[in-house]
Motif scaffolding. Sequence first.
Motif, PDB file in Angstrom:
ATOM      1  N   ASP A   8       0.804  -1.226   0.000  1.00 12.06           N
ATOM      2  CA  ASP A   8       0.000   0.000   0.000  1.00 12.06           C
ATOM      3  C   ASP A   8       0.834   1.272   0.000  1.00 12.06           C
ATOM      4  O   ASP A   8       0.321   2.357  -0.246  1.00 12.06           O
ATOM      5  CB  ASP A   8      -0.912   0.011   1.234  1.00 12.06           C
ATOM      6  N   VAL A   9       2.109   1.140   0.310  1.00 11.20           N
ATOM      7  CA  VAL A   9       2.982   2.314   0.334  1.00 11.20           C
ATOM      8  C   VAL A   9       3.166   2.819  -1.094  1.00 11.20           C
ATOM      9  O   VAL A   9       3.062   2.050  -2.048  1.00 11.20           O
ATOM     10  CB  VAL A   9       4.336   1.927   0.965  1.00 11.20           C
ATOM     11  N   ASP A  10       3.451   4.121  -1.238  1.00 11.62           N
ATOM     12  CA  ASP A  10       3.663   4.635  -2.597  1.00 11.62           C
ATOM     13  C   ASP A  10       4.933   4.042  -3.196  1.00 11.62           C
ATOM     14  O   ASP A  10       5.800   3.555  -2.493  1.00 11.62           O
ATOM     15  CB  ASP A  10       3.729   6.165  -2.579  1.00 11.62           C
ATOM     16  N   GLU A  11       5.014   4.109  -4.518  1.00  9.62           N
ATOM     17  CA  GLU A  11       6.081   3.403  -5.232  1.00  9.62           C
ATOM     18  C   GLU A  11       7.475   3.733  -4.698  1.00  9.62           C
ATOM     19  O   GLU A  11       8.325   2.860  -4.560  1.00  9.62           O
ATOM     20  CB  GLU A  11       6.048   3.784  -6.710  1.00  9.62           C
ATOM     21  N   TRP A  12       7.691   5.022  -4.419  1.00 10.06           N
ATOM     22  CA  TRP A  12       9.050   5.437  -4.030  1.00 10.06           C
ATOM     23  C   TRP A  12       9.379   4.911  -2.656  1.00 10.06           C
ATOM     24  O   TRP A  12      10.511   4.494  -2.391  1.00 10.06           O
ATOM     25  CB  TRP A  12       9.158   6.947  -4.105  1.00 10.06           C
ATOM     26  N   GLY A  13       8.351   4.903  -1.797  1.00 13.35           N
ATOM     27  CA  GLY A  13       8.552   4.345  -0.469  1.00 13.35           C
ATOM     28  C   GLY A  13       8.847   2.857  -0.545  1.00 13.35           C
ATOM     29  O   GLY A  13       9.667   2.336   0.207  1.00 13.35           O
ATOM     30  N   GLN A  14       8.203   2.183  -1.477  1.00 13.19           N
ATOM     31  CA  GLN A  14       8.434   0.740  -1.635  1.00 13.19           C
ATOM     32  C   GLN A  14       9.899   0.450  -1.913  1.00 13.19           C
ATOM     33  O   GLN A  14      10.488  -0.464  -1.342  1.00 13.19           O
ATOM     34  CB  GLN A  14       7.566   0.195  -2.773  1.00 13.19           C
ATOM     35  N   VAL A  15      10.483   1.242  -2.797  1.00 13.30           N
ATOM     36  CA  VAL A  15      11.894   1.018  -3.147  1.00 13.30           C
ATOM     37  C   VAL A  15      12.757   1.120  -1.894  1.00 13.30           C
ATOM     38  O   VAL A  15      13.590   0.249  -1.614  1.00 13.30           O
ATOM     39  CB  VAL A  15      12.357   2.054  -4.182  1.00 13.30           C
ATOM     40  N   ILE A  16      12.526   2.188  -1.128  1.00  8.68           N
ATOM     41  CA  ILE A  16      13.342   2.425   0.062  1.00  8.68           C
ATOM     42  C   ILE A  16      13.146   1.301   1.080  1.00  8.68           C
ATOM     43  O   ILE A  16      14.108   0.776   1.646  1.00  8.68           O
ATOM     44  CB  ILE A  16      12.943   3.772   0.705  1.00  8.68           C
ATOM     45  N   ILE A  17      11.889   0.931   1.285  1.00  5.92           N
ATOM     46  CA  ILE A  17      11.607  -0.080   2.307  1.00  5.92           C
ATOM     47  C   ILE A  17      12.203  -1.424   1.902  1.00  5.92           C
ATOM     48  O   ILE A  17      12.847  -2.101   2.704  1.00  5.92           O
ATOM     49  CB  ILE A  17      10.083  -0.214   2.542  1.00  5.92           C
ATOM     50  N   VAL A  18      12.021  -1.799   0.640  1.00  2.00           N
ATOM     51  CA  VAL A  18      12.541  -3.101   0.203  1.00  2.00           C
ATOM     52  C   VAL A  18      14.061  -3.138   0.336  1.00  2.00           C
ATOM     53  O   VAL A  18      14.629  -4.117   0.824  1.00  2.00           O
ATOM     54  CB  VAL A  18      12.093  -3.394  -1.245  1.00  2.00           C
ATOM     55  N   ASN A  19      14.715  -2.056  -0.033  1.00  2.00           N
ATOM     56  CA  ASN A  19      16.173  -2.028   0.094  1.00  2.00           C
ATOM     57  C   ASN A  19      16.601  -2.146   1.546  1.00  2.00           C
ATOM     58  O   ASN A  19      17.550  -2.851   1.874  1.00  2.00           O
ATOM     59  CB  ASN A  19      16.736  -0.729  -0.501  1.00  2.00           C
ATOM     60  N   MET A  20      15.882  -1.440   2.404  1.00  2.00           N
ATOM     61  CA  MET A  20      16.227  -1.470   3.825  1.00  2.00           C
ATOM     62  C   MET A  20      15.989  -2.870   4.391  1.00  2.00           C
ATOM     63  O   MET A  20      16.825  -3.402   5.129  1.00  2.00           O
ATOM     64  CB  MET A  20      15.391  -0.425   4.555  1.00  2.00           C
TER      65      MET A  20
END
Lengths: 1031, 415
Positions: free
Chosen positions: A244-256
């Motif tokens: 549900d997070v916005d696309e850009w947040g997804q990138v950051i979260i997945v990397n983290m």
Amino acid sequence: MLHSISGTMTHHAYGKTNFEREKASGAGSLDQDYSVGIDPASGVFFNSDYRRHEDLKEMLDSNKDNLKLEAMKRIIGMIAKGRDASSLFPAVVKNVVSKNIELKKLVYSYLERYAEEKEDLALLSISTFQRALKEPNQLIRAGALRVLSGIRVSMIAPIVMIAIRDAAADMSPYVRKTAAHAIPKLYSLDNDTKPELIVIIEKLLADRTVLVIGSAVMAFTKVCPERVDLIHKVYLKLCALLGDVDEWGQVIIVNMLTRYARTQFTDPCKNDKDNGDRAFYDSESEASDKENTPTLDPDHRLLLRSARPLLQSRNAAVVMAVAQMYHHIGPKSETIAAVKALVRLLRSNPEVQELVLKTILTMTVTRKGAFDVYLKSFFVRTSDSTRIKLLKLNILTNIANESNISIILRELETYISSYDDDFVAATIQAIGRCACFITAVTDTCLSGLVTLLSNKNEVVVAESVVVIKRLLQTQAANPKEIIQQMIRLLDSIDVAQARASIIWLLGEHCRDIPTASNVLKRAAKSFSNEEDIVKLQVLNLAVKLYISDKEQYDLLCQYIFNLSKYDQNYDIRDRARLLRNFIDNPSNKLAASAAKIFLSCKPAPTYRTSEESDLYQLGSLSHSINSKANGYEPLPPWPEVAPPNVREVEPAQVVSTQSEAKLEKIFHSWETESSSELSEEAEGSGESDESSESDNKSSSSDEHTSSSSDSSSGDEDDEDEEEEEEEEDSSLETEEGDNVILTEPEAEKLFDNVPQKKTEKSNLDLLLDLEMNDQNFGGGPILTPSLGGFLSPVTSVTNNVQAIQVVPSVDIPIKTSEVLNRINGKGLSISYRFTRNPHLFSPSMVNLNLVFTNSTSEEISDIRVGEKTLSPGMSVHEFACITSLNPNSSLPGTLGIDFNDSLHPANLQIISSLGSSNICLKPDVGELLRPVTMSEEYFLKEQIKLKGMNEHVGIVSCKETNLKQKIYQAANLGLCPSHDNDLRFAGQTLTSSSLVLVSATRKDVEVTITVNCEKLVLGSMLLNTLKSVLQ
Amino acid sequence: MIHSLFMINSSGDVFLEKHWKSVVSRSVCDYYLEAQRTNPNDIPPVIATSHHYLLSIRRGGVHFVAVCMEEVPPLFVIEFLHRIVDTFQDYFSDCTESIIKENYVVIYELLDEMLDNGYPLATESNILKELIKPPNILRTIANTVTGKSNVSGTLPTGQLSNIPWRRTGVKYTNNEAYFDVVEEVEAIIDKTGSTVFAEIQGYIDCCIKLSGMPDLTLSFMNPRLFDDVSFHPCVRYKRWESEKILSFIPPDGNFRLISYHINTQSVVAIPIYVRHSLSIKSGEQGRLEVTVGPKQTLGRTIEGVKLEIHMPKSILNCNLTSNQGKYNFDPVAKILHWDVGRIDVAKLPNIRGSVAIASGANTTEINPSINVHFTINQLAVSGLKVYRLDMYGEKYKPFKGVKYITKAGRFQIRM
């Protein structure tokens, strides 16, 4: 110069004669300005520029919004073109208070650009932002925070800190998101704020709105990526909300989370490492075979499962992030899903294609089989750029195996006739590599390459020669015929690399080739015209032939060595000198073993490409440039044993649709909302409060005891939506409005000590204030009016008391000074000194010890204080009246003065039998303090709070070894836990008890003194005093 | 994240710059310009300099160069730059140097909304359009009269909701929903006319003008055709997984709902063939003949046929006659363009004539290639069919329309 239509149009619209001349000089569109900008040679340039600025100032000072707006638009144009508009700063900064939203935004934009250069003036705007932070409009609150944190002036760091802290507890998720964005800004401005920022980050990570989480994780990775413990608590929630997070947040979260997983789980591929590719094929063909899939930690599995749908994202960055996650932390058998998505990205923009191909190339090294199915997607098109072509070639050769090699080779064959020379050369190398790796096709490839030797394109021939040379080295097959064919080419090939290769090959096999002597003869003839690399090989060949047949080649060798002796290139001269030893004196020890040295079997070169390195995390900047980028942290290695599971087991609930939220909303009254809000707060701070919390809940609203903390997520989302709905949807407003109206009188009762601006506020605003209020109270169970002043930030005054302890002053000889000499006093002299003991009458008074001396021959009687001339706020406690003072004797008296933390002198009249005389007591700044001590941690914490304008730093060169003593002399301070070269002292001002922190850091002879004090004047005076004492 | 953004035109002038953190001197672009000079058509997307990293895209003749200072996922930046350009195109219908220069204020305002501290803030076009209204002449005049501005003072409601892509309070008098099913045939055909590689790449573009908060479901007759799909964030993934139907609350206006890839196992019908012969003997004039014809078109006519023939470098000029359409030869890029148009089965389009060859060049080994463009209306070449569209959540009856188009993607013929 041409005028754009828009320019003239706006000009007519204003119809102001004042600006007509200015307009004619051309400002309307960016294009025109640009033509002025690039013509610095014309004399009018500076003139018109100057005049334009004057005009802009005039427009900005006018009281018409549209004129100001027009001026701002043009200033933004100047900034956009990179021209300096800083001279307008004073005129622009005034407009920060404008009510026009567009104008305001443009001013904000300007401020962010120039505030750093114009620190002093930028500070003028700070109070406006502070006011805007309290606006009911969330867009304005967020905007103010953005600019405030964007003003990169270190002095305002404490203000930004407070603003962020408030915004992180704001009721609007949008403002909270902005707060998360502001955190890295403040961190880069002032690293010392880290501990405080981490507390805020922790709070934001616990946020339940998807809007905030992405940004919170971004702040986390920028400020404290090492604090893995913060993630434990939110891990499950992050996994659940990932979609549900916005696309850009997804990138950051997945990397983290990839990094997180690397520290918390064990390697899923550990067991099947040995059988490598084979294991992969197996699991692919028998997907149902469960025994083959390694067992994963359930949380590890959850992460992979929740990230999987993201592979279907339209955003290439998201797909890449998930793909790298699968590559780095997933079991091998599951990479296939990621592979498919990566191949899909190849149909995207060329920039994306290139980056994805780089990633695939690295993946093909370890996971060959996964890309087998997509072989044809890597076929080269003529429209591809050269770099993409080369990447595709490398991938093709990497995934080549016995079953697909024939397809690949046929494809490679067609590439040879391309008109891109670099690509053709790379293709031939690729053929060579295929031949090398897959033994079944080696002969086919070799014969194919040999036919290429008769190609008309020189590049093809040259590259083939080089590749054949390499191939022959690895092959045991008799290369005689191939070499003879190549020798024939020597006349036609001009490419140095190819010629050198042929000559070297010939040298290696010179015993089998009878024509070798002819080649050497011809090489000797053309020696001086050859390239350096060829010359070196000719020298090699000469020596090798000489070794095989000394008599025949002696003269020829001498000739070649003589030529190279006078060569321009020192490498060749050097090589000739070295090799000559083998020829000139055959008795030499070296020459004896020459055959061993030159004609031994050389190991074949191994193939590897630099891009295949698996050094960096896939999809990272470092990976794409193949060198370590700034701030790159390598992925941590898997732990041998997984650390204990400390992740929270609380399920995270999300509100999936608005309608659901609405339904829930109707059943909740205001009280439950606030209590659930509180329980969420408590969760953030720690689980221990849980029980007391629920007690409160049950007492406040009996019918809702069942609403456990799970419902809080629903509620909170709910409020946010409620707010927005009210702004937009009138039909809803009535429904929600009822709720608020019910509570209104209650609210008034509760907060009647707060100035109400009710008249201009809608119901919504009231609600807003209440919410804000209840968040500011943090974990407080009941809203009591005693805490009042809810708009002011929470201060932790109460905590200070325990942490700071008053200590007795250090015993130090304190100088005595004379305040009244005997001539002025007609025989009575008075001296005084600061005792540094607390005065009995009031702790806020400085204790002065006066000494009265009678130097006359008569007795002086009745010495007392007469008139007092004091600044406001000061007070004096007089000494006891001295009834008689014998000749040549002294008597003491104790005087207490409350200087009110200022340096104003106290003027006193001393009356005695000799008459009256005035004395003036001037305090030393160091005496206005009371020594305290505190823990190191607390000291640092307080010091961080007192940054910016409250901090004074000075450097003195000081040879004095006993710094402590010197500082004690200068000021009444207490020592705090400190190190040898880093001394820390603390004190409190006597009257207001505000903290004074002094730290002295020694570096060789230089001592850096830092004074942190809320009272600016006092702080700077203290610094000056300390400096003068130490010098 | 993104530290600064520079926009550079094709002649190498920096015409707009924007900084989100400390100012980075525009001299950093020199590294980029150097790459641009050495090979204008092939600039690496990531350039590492001593202190900065330049990530760039090129669209519409404008180079967008983002400057980063530290480790960042490069695709994140690249994708975001593309999103910025998409937004510009959405606002100004195109994104060229002159348009950017004309609208620099709106561009600046947009960039301010889209990025905070170099990190994406609001990227949904529905939200942005509420914050900053796209400029048009009517509104400009209205604003000068009324003194209003294009910049909104309140936060768009969508930003806070669970469906940030849709604005609330949408009202239309005619409620319409159009779906364009576009399929692109990507192929490599070799010399002999056999297919080396072919695949079908499709997408569904929507134009949705529906009032309120409609909840749509789109189902297909043959969803098994899909091999690989990527969705707009509005599509509910779970329903797709379980039922293979697209369930979504659409954004308002135009957007791409889904991109898909057709199973490679099924044989791709190639709707066009090109017969070609090019004979070159060095020192003489060569001959070129090309004929285009339909193949497996299911009875539809092929329209908009264009051929782009990449000629060998040694060819100086062409002297051709065609029975249909116009041709021109670009002697610098060595590309022969032939705009054929519609293919008439009765009289196949044909072009023939002589080519002049530079003397002394060896050309026999170099093979030219042909890029083909075409469109076929009313046909989805994969056979995909939309079954039905249902709407929930609103009471009115919308007008629904589906259109199928087949196009050539990267369709290449090796000669």
